[in-house]
Design a protein around this motif. Structure first.
Motif, PDB file in Angstrom:
ATOM      1  N   LEU A   1       0.837  -1.212   0.000  1.00  0.00           N
ATOM      2  CA  LEU A   1       0.000   0.000   0.000  1.00  0.00           C
ATOM      3  C   LEU A   1       0.870   1.259   0.000  1.00  0.00           C
ATOM      4  O   LEU A   1       0.613   2.202  -0.774  1.00  0.00           O
ATOM      5  N   ALA A   2       1.889   1.288   0.843  1.00  0.00           N
ATOM      6  CA  ALA A   2       2.753   2.464   0.919  1.00  0.00           C
ATOM      7  C   ALA A   2       3.423   2.735  -0.431  1.00  0.00           C
ATOM      8  O   ALA A   2       3.477   3.884  -0.899  1.00  0.00           O
ATOM      9  N   LEU A   3       3.924   1.696  -1.070  1.00  0.00           N
ATOM     10  CA  LEU A   3       4.576   1.859  -2.375  1.00  0.00           C
ATOM     11  C   LEU A   3       3.592   2.356  -3.429  1.00  0.00           C
ATOM     12  O   LEU A   3       3.937   3.196  -4.273  1.00  0.00           O
ATOM     13  N   ILE A   4       2.374   1.843  -3.394  1.00  0.00           N
ATOM     14  CA  ILE A   4       1.370   2.282  -4.372  1.00  0.00           C
ATOM     15  C   ILE A   4       1.102   3.769  -4.228  1.00  0.00           C
ATOM     16  O   ILE A   4       1.039   4.513  -5.229  1.00  0.00           O
TER      17      ILE A   4
ATOM     18  N   HIS B   1       2.857  14.275  -3.939  1.00  0.00           N
ATOM     19  CA  HIS B   1       2.014  15.170  -3.156  1.00  0.00           C
ATOM     20  C   HIS B   1       2.037  14.793  -1.667  1.00  0.00           C
ATOM     21  O   HIS B   1       2.215  13.621  -1.311  1.00  0.00           O
ATOM     22  N   TRP B   2       1.824  15.794  -0.838  1.00  0.00           N
ATOM     23  CA  TRP B   2       1.927  15.598   0.606  1.00  0.00           C
ATOM     24  C   TRP B   2       0.956  14.546   1.113  1.00  0.00           C
ATOM     25  O   TRP B   2       1.275  13.757   2.005  1.00  0.00           O
ATOM     26  N   TYR B   3      -0.273  14.510   0.519  1.00  0.00           N
ATOM     27  CA  TYR B   3      -1.263  13.559   1.027  1.00  0.00           C
ATOM     28  C   TYR B   3      -0.881  12.118   0.691  1.00  0.00           C
ATOM     29  O   TYR B   3      -1.273  11.187   1.407  1.00  0.00           O
ATOM     30  N   ASP B   4      -0.097  11.910  -0.382  1.00  0.00           N
ATOM     31  CA  ASP B   4       0.355  10.556  -0.698  1.00  0.00           C
ATOM     32  C   ASP B   4       1.354  10.060   0.347  1.00  0.00           C
ATOM     33  O   ASP B   4       1.372   8.877   0.697  1.00  0.00           O
ATOM     34  N   VAL B   5       2.180  10.974   0.844  1.00  0.00           N
ATOM     35  CA  VAL B   5       3.115  10.619   1.916  1.00  0.00           C
ATOM     36  C   VAL B   5       2.343  10.247   3.183  1.00  0.00           C
ATOM     37  O   VAL B   5       2.676   9.259   3.868  1.00  0.00           O
TER      38      VAL B   5
ATOM     39  N   ALA C   1       0.857   6.851   2.743  1.00  0.00           N
ATOM     40  CA  ALA C   1       1.888   5.812   2.850  1.00  0.00           C
ATOM     41  C   ALA C   1       2.230   5.547   4.320  1.00  0.00           C
ATOM     42  O   ALA C   1       2.373   4.384   4.737  1.00  0.00           O
ATOM     43  N   LEU C   2       2.358   6.609   5.095  1.00  0.00           N
ATOM     44  CA  LEU C   2       2.670   6.441   6.519  1.00  0.00           C
ATOM     45  C   LEU C   2       1.526   5.760   7.271  1.00  0.00           C
ATOM     46  O   LEU C   2       1.746   4.910   8.144  1.00  0.00           O
ATOM     47  N   LEU C   3       0.282   6.119   6.915  1.00  0.00           N
ATOM     48  CA  LEU C   3      -0.876   5.465   7.538  1.00  0.00           C
ATOM     49  C   LEU C   3      -0.898   3.969   7.193  1.00  0.00           C
ATOM     50  O   LEU C   3      -1.222   3.131   8.049  1.00  0.00           O
TER      51      LEU C   3
END
Length: 656
Positions: free
Chosen positions: A70-73, A89-93, A96-98
């Motif tokens: 999921l994080a990689l996607i 984008h910030w929300y993708d980071v 990924a952390l979530l």
């Protein structure tokens, strides 16, 4: 000579149009690119490590696999097509952390989760909800809207199914119950599908990545050219052979169409095949690779896990039907070339078999080693895959043209993880669907409905099941299609007395051939994009070329001997001879040519005879042989009357 020939810009655009997993980011920010590469490489190394030394406890292992995927996607795939792919984008980071937090929590409070045993606390539900939402969003980014939309429908069914009337009504489940089931058990997201993804599938995709880096794709192309390039319609036969080999290993129909088709489709057009037919040849051949042992695009391993039978039994059962499928395609290609006077490529422009084998023939050793490990060694599939990857690296070192540098090995580790993302997220999403089906009993209810709708008629039930599989397969990747149909459609056939393996192969076939079945035939559409042909026309021609693949499953349901299940040697020989003859007759009927053009009445007669021959029975065999004799005599007389058995043949074109 390079080991890998990159596809051109036209082919790249076609791939991105029809294959969501190809729309990944191309980072300009170097640190971001290094982080993503590092995560992908680490994921591959983790799976190699666990394949040899063993995995953590089940829930932890599967959660780690899903979380990193999921994080990689979220880091690799932008949220929408039109977004700048060079920016992260910030929300993708945040996403990924979530995603990573869901496995961190399971590792941190594993004992507590086990003790609570289905009585989740608030934190369980929070992280469970995060997992469900992120799985749906990741699936949308990689696989498009169809799979997550279907998963959402099932979630809604789990929540509100108590409001329905009739057979599909259930007691109803609260959101907390569903989330807990999906996150804290091995029946939901972390169910059988992810189990296979986190073991067999990932390792075999990684194996394919190492083969690719060694130049296996180029070897298959060169070998196919050397074997079939000079024959009538040679480039089309090259397409079938090369795409079949590659498709069995990578299991990605659309990607296979683009990579192999960028080479074979222009050659087919150059010798005279029309663009729609050229695209259809590549599409049908690429899709068929997923039913071809030994690897079958990794689906055979899922089947083995679901059925609880040895992988080798599935591969052996699938072998003859797969070869019959490819024989049917090649027969039509050859007849089309004969009918239109198309020759192959001049021998002067083709590699020699001995030269190809001398240069890259050693690359067959890893495949032979894999077959030995899977069929004869008695070792586990996971260990066999691990050892075969090491053997691939070692064997590639034997010649300079195939030797892998440290950089190649690192890239193979990264490419393998990247390629596995689409399968892994599909399996995770299917976990939501299968989880609800298990929780509510939907699968059994649907199976009973199919049987009821078929009126307990096996033929009608098979037809309804086929339609259901094709409709599902039109919008979903082949592996989730198989898992869903195996859960919901195959039980209907088993209920009518069909052997489970036979039922699963039946639904597997039709889920795959949805890729070449209009109105949504992604493999055919991708091939049309390369050939310049019409999408729908290419799709229908693909179906005609693959006609054996649509008929053979019905035959092996009625006659298990076609799968060589519990057959004697003589029975095996008989079924091979009759089925091969039947497929040849089927190809002649489909193409409408034998010695000369065949009128519609003779084509219908041949079609009927083909069906009789493919189901061994001495009375049917006598009728089929009589039909063959009549057709041969009639066509011989017509051809003699027309003044010859072939149209004028043109000289072999020179191909640079």
């Amino acid at each position: 000579m390079s080991k890998e020939k990159p596809i051109g810009e036209k082919e790249k655009k076609v791939l991105e149009k029809y294959d969501n997993e190809s729309r990944f980011r191309d980072f300009r920010f170097r640190p971001a690119a290094l982080i993503v590469s590092g995560m992908a490489i680490a994921l591959s190394l983790y799976h190699l490590y666990t394949s040899y030394f063993g995995t953590p406890v089940t829930l932890q292992h599967r959660s780690l696999h899903v979380a990193v995927v999921l994080a990689l996607i979220f880091l690799i795939y932008p949220a929408f097509k039109k977004l700048d792919r060079s920016k992260l984008h910030w929300y993708d980071v945040i996403f990924a952390l979530l995603a990573l937090s869901t496995t961190v929590y399971i590792f941190a409070d594993y004992d507590g989760i086990i003790r609570r045993g289905g009585m989740p606390n608030d934190m369980d539900l929070v992280f469970g909800a995060i997992l469900v939402v992120l799985t749906l969003e990741a699936a949308r980014r990689v696989a498009g809207w169809a799979l997550p939309a279907l998963a959402v429908l099932f979630l809604l069914y789990g929540l509100y199914g108590n409001s329905l009337a009739g057979i599909f009504r259930h007691r109803g489940y609260e959101w907390d119950e569903i989330v807990s089931f999906m996150y804290t058990t091995t029946e939901g997201v972390y169910g059988t599908a992810i189990s296979v993804s986190a073991t067999y599938i990932f390792l075999f995709i990684l194996f394919g990545a190492f083969l690719s880096k060694s130049g296996m794709g180029q070897f298959f192309n060169d070998l196919a050219m050397a074997i079939a390039g000079q024959t009538k319609g040679g480039p089309a036969k090259v397409s079938v052979i090369a795409s079949g080999f590659l498709g069995s290993i990578n299991g990605a129909a659309v990607a296979n169409v683009v990579t192999t088709g960028s080479f074979t489709i222009p050659l087919m057009k150059k010798i005279g095949y029309k663009k729609n037919f050229a695209g259809a040849v590549e599409a049908s051949a690429s899709v068929g690779g997923q039913i071809l042992p030994p690897i079958m695009g990794a689906a055979a391993f899922i089947m083995a896990e679901i059925l609880g039978i040895p992988y080798r039994d599935i591969a052996l059962a699938a072998l003859l039907p797969a070869l019959l499928f490819y024989l049917g395609v090649i027969v039509q290609i050859h007849l089309r070339a004969t009918k239109e006077g198309l020759k192959g490529i001049s021998r002067d422009n083709l590699p020699r078999i001995m030269d190809v084998m001398k240069e890259r023939g050693h690359l067959l050793i890893p495949l032979l080693f894999l077959m030995y490990m899977l069929f004869f060694s008695g070792r586990t599939i996971i260990y066999s895959a691990f050892l075969t990857i090491l053997v691939t690296v070692a064997i590639a070192m034997l010649r300079k043209t195939t030797r892998m540098t440290i950089k190649d090995i690192v890239q193979a580790l990264e490419n393998g993880a990247r390629t596995a993302l689409t399968v892994a997220i599909a399996c995770a999403s299917v976990g939501l669907i299968v989880g609800i089906a298990t929780l509510t009993g939907f699968g059994l209810k649907l199976a009973n409905s199919i049987v009821t709708l078929g009126g307990e008629s096996l033929l009608l039930t098979l037809m309804f099941t086929m339609v259901a599989c094709i409709v599902l397969g039109m919008g979903l990747p082949s592996i989730p299609t198989y898992i869903i149909t195996a859960t919901m459609a195959a039980p209907a056939l088993v209920e009518l007395g069909i052997e489970p393996l036979v039922a699963h192969l039946f639904v597997f076939y039709f889920g795959i051939f949805a890729n070449i079945t209009p109105p949504v035939a992604l493999a055919s559409f991708a091939a049309a994009g390369i050939s310049g042909g019409e999408q729908m026309r290419t799709g229908f021609i693909s179906m005609k070329l693959a006609i054996a693949g649509f008929i053979v499953p019905y035959i092996f349901v009625y006659n298990n001997n076609l799968l060589l299940i519990n057959t004697t040697f003589l029975e095996g020989v008989l079924v091979v001879v009759t089925s091969v003859t039947g497929v040849v007759m089927l190809g002649i009927a489909a193409e409408g040519y034998f010695l000369t053009r065949i009128n519609p009445i003779i084509r219908v007669l041949l079609f009927g005879g083909a069906l009789l021959f493919m189901n061994p029975n001495w009375i049917q065999d006598i009728i089929a042989v009589s039909i063959i004799a009549v057709v041969v005599v009639v066509q011989w007389m017509r051809a003699k009357k027309e003044g010859g058995f072939n149209l004028p043949i043109t000289d072999s074109p020179k191909v640079s």
